[in-house]
Design a protein around this motif. Sequence first.
Motif: not given
Length: 193
Positions: A28-55
């Motif tokens: 996943t490109t840097q730009k897409v990673r940043e946009a993806l995690l920014n869109s998730l916002g506080d859900a990331v910092s407060m939650g659990s995260f499963a990265d399937l097909f993690a590469g």
Amino acid sequence: MWHMIRIQSGILKGMSLPFVPDPKTRPTTQKVREALLNSLGDAVSMGSFADLFAGSGAVGIEAASRGAREVLLVEKDRKVALPLEQFLKTDRRIQKAGIRLIREDVLSFLEKYEGDPFDIVFLDPPYEYPDWEKLLRCLASSGIVQKKGSIIVLEYFHRDDPSGVVREIFPDHQTKVTSYGESRILFARNVNP
């Protein structure tokens, strides 16, 4: 020959992850990673995260860097997973971040999953992935997705478009799709109270 992928934000900002390039694996490109995690916002910092097909593990590790309390990486390709596995064992900052790597096929992993559900489940299979319906049905029956408040995120090639299958299998999830070149990111949030 290894390449390096840099973590762009959070407590692990600037860290470089080793990655073996492979024609079947497209980080996943840097730009897409940043946009993806920014869109998730506080859900990331407060939650659990499963990265399937993690590469390379970059998406999950970036989530850990932004404060995810637990991160699970699942990757079956030994050549891709081995440098990540070694890195997770040797870097002290990573060891404190609560990141686990499981080297297994995603469908097999989901079929026997018995752990707690995750707040966010990210799926980024290879482009032109042929088994979206099977993958999403397996995801729905696995228990890894919470019944309330879960967020499923898919990254896919624009021609693959599994959005109809997502709506069929997860009717309680509201979907939104964003485009980044040939990549699409689909967010499916459980809106049931």
